[in-house]
Design a protein around this motif. Structure first.
Motif, mmCIF file in Angstrom:
data_model
loop_
_atom_site.group_PDB
_atom_site.id
_atom_site.type_symbol
_atom_site.label_atom_id
_atom_site.label_comp_id
_atom_site.label_asym_id
_atom_site.label_seq_id
_atom_site.Cartn_x
_atom_site.Cartn_y
_atom_site.Cartn_z
ATOM 1 N N ILE A 136 0.853 -1.190 0.000
ATOM 2 C CA ILE A 136 0.000 0.000 0.000
ATOM 3 C C ILE A 136 0.885 1.235 0.000
ATOM 4 C CG2 ILE A 136 -1.657 1.348 1.346
ATOM 5 C CD1 ILE A 136 -2.873 -1.245 2.314
ATOM 6 N N ILE A 137 0.718 2.078 -1.007
ATOM 7 C CA ILE A 137 1.461 3.336 -1.088
ATOM 8 C C ILE A 137 0.559 4.459 -0.601
ATOM 9 C CG2 ILE A 137 2.648 4.991 -2.580
ATOM 10 C CD1 ILE A 137 3.316 2.737 -4.482
ATOM 11 N N ASP A 138 0.959 5.109 0.475
ATOM 12 C CA ASP A 138 0.212 6.249 1.011
ATOM 13 C C ASP A 138 0.864 7.520 0.485
ATOM 14 O OD1 ASP A 138 -1.528 7.828 2.530
ATOM 15 O OD2 ASP A 138 -0.134 7.864 4.225
ATOM 16 N N THR A 139 0.248 8.143 -0.512
ATOM 17 C CA THR A 139 0.840 9.335 -1.117
ATOM 18 C C THR A 139 0.560 10.567 -0.267
ATOM 19 O OG1 THR A 139 -1.088 10.109 -2.393
ATOM 20 C CG2 THR A 139 0.258 8.358 -3.376
ATOM 21 N N GLY A 140 1.189 11.671 -0.650
ATOM 22 C CA GLY A 140 0.823 12.942 -0.063
ATOM 23 C C GLY A 140 -0.553 13.343 -0.587
ATOM 24 N N ALA A 141 -1.157 14.342 0.040
ATOM 25 C CA ALA A 141 -2.447 14.824 -0.430
ATOM 26 C C ALA A 141 -2.248 15.880 -1.510
ATOM 27 C CB ALA A 141 -3.235 15.403 0.740
ATOM 28 N N GLY A 142 -3.238 16.034 -2.377
ATOM 29 C CA GLY A 142 -3.181 17.094 -3.372
ATOM 30 C C GLY A 142 -2.671 16.631 -4.715
ATOM 31 N N ILE A 143 -2.244 17.588 -5.530
ATOM 32 C CA ILE A 143 -1.898 17.307 -6.927
ATOM 33 C C ILE A 143 -0.435 17.638 -7.225
ATOM 34 C CG2 ILE A 143 -4.257 17.552 -7.777
ATOM 35 C CD1 ILE A 143 -3.613 20.409 -8.571
ATOM 36 N N SER A 144 0.430 17.399 -6.259
ATOM 37 C CA SER A 144 1.853 17.651 -6.490
ATOM 38 C C SER A 144 2.392 16.679 -7.532
ATOM 39 C CB SER A 144 2.650 17.496 -5.190
ATOM 40 O OG SER A 144 2.682 16.139 -4.791
ATOM 41 N N GLU A 145 3.568 16.982 -8.047
ATOM 42 C CA GLU A 145 4.197 16.145 -9.065
ATOM 43 C C GLU A 145 4.446 14.732 -8.548
ATOM 44 O OE1 GLU A 145 8.554 16.290 -10.920
ATOM 45 O OE2 GLU A 145 7.331 18.000 -11.542
#
Length: 295
Positions: A136-145
């Motif tokens: 499971i990859i927990d990304t940052g929030a939002g639309i960053s690169e």
């Protein structure tokens, strides 16, 4: 052994399909929707269902997962690449046999990799494909690169949104940004919505319909509905205790809802569909870094 048997063994080896982890990327259009909380509790639920699970905290520079677990990792992903640590050394053992990898300072630190270093990273991460059933990859929030790179590279994405208008708007903004990426291919990326912090199942379905209709009409992106997690006061209590909800309050409404989503994820039909599109963690990182290096 005769020549015919040798030939059969060679053909069998050449046709062998590599065992790849099922990689699930969890993301959201904005912070504060409970994405990281869902990631760790979903991992625990999947582990209880017999899956070997590892969580990668890809919200680089922050430490949401480790704070929730009350664990301070000794090493992170950067230590694997630059400081000679092994994959087993950077995996921190969490509750219910869930493994956890801290992203450290981030993918930016890796943008100057040579081709040899990139190949080495891919080879070392491929070890995880033989050790974990689910990553499971927990990304940052939002639309960053960084977020967009992981979402584009993943065959399976869980998009978390709440009924708040800003959450729905920001979730749509993430899908719109994704749609504008030249590398994004709809047929290779299944996006599934989890409605979080809702009053009931009906509220979750209504949230899905709102987002699904506009995504399909204006972006030609089809969303799937994975279920809803209700508002639950036990979630904040678990956060304050620095324990996952599934550990602190396993019989709570939200915990049971997450268990239901986990069961849906490992549904045999879902597994069959997903296997043909798996790239494993090594494949996702290789593709992500390749695009970053080519910019």
């Amino acid at each position: 052994m005769d020549q015919a048997q040798n030939l059969r063994n060679i053909i069998k080896a050449e046709n062998a399909v590599p065992v790849l982890s099922r990689v699930i990327t969890i993301t959201s259009g904005k912070g504060g929707v409970g994405k990281s909380n869902l990631a760790i509790n979903l991992a625990i639920s999947l582990s209880r269902l017999g899956k070997k699970v590892v969580v990668l905290d890809a919200d680089f520079g922050l430490a949401n997962i480790e704070v929730m677990l009350g664990i301070r990792p000794q090493y992170n992903l950067s230590d694997l690449m630059f400081r000679g640590k092994s994959l087993s050394e950077i995996i921190t053992k969490g509750p219910e046999n869930v493994g956890f990898i801290s992203g450290g300072s981030g993918i930016r630190e890796m943008t100057n990799l040579t081709k040899d270093q990139l190949a080495n990273l891919s080879a070392r991460l491929s070890e995880l494909d033989r050790q974990a059933d689910v990553v499971i990859i927990d990304t940052g929030a939002g639309i960053s690169e960084n977020v967009m790179e992981f979402v584009m590279s993943s065959a399976e994405v869980l998009l978390v949104a709440t009924p708040e208008p800003t959450s729905i708007t920001d979730a749509y903004a993430l899908l719109k940004t994704l749609d504008r990426q030249p590398e994004f291919t709809r047929e290779h990326c299944h996006i599934k919505l989890i409605a979080n912090k809702v009053n009931d199942d009906q509220s979750g379905k209504e949230l899905f319909e709102k987002l699904s209709v506009v995504a399909d009409k204006f972006l030609n992106i089809s969303l799937e509905y994975m279920g809803a997690v209700p508002t639950d006061s036990n979630i904040n209590k678990a956060v304050m205790k620095q324990q996952p909800l599934s550990i602190a309050f396993p019989k709570s409404q939200a915990s049971r809802a997450i268990d239901d989503i986990a069961k849906l994820i490992i549904d045999p039909q879902g597994e069959t569909v997903n296997k043909s599109k798996r790239r494993g963690l090594a494949g996702i990182f290789t593709e992500t870094l390749r695009r970053t290096l080519n910019r």
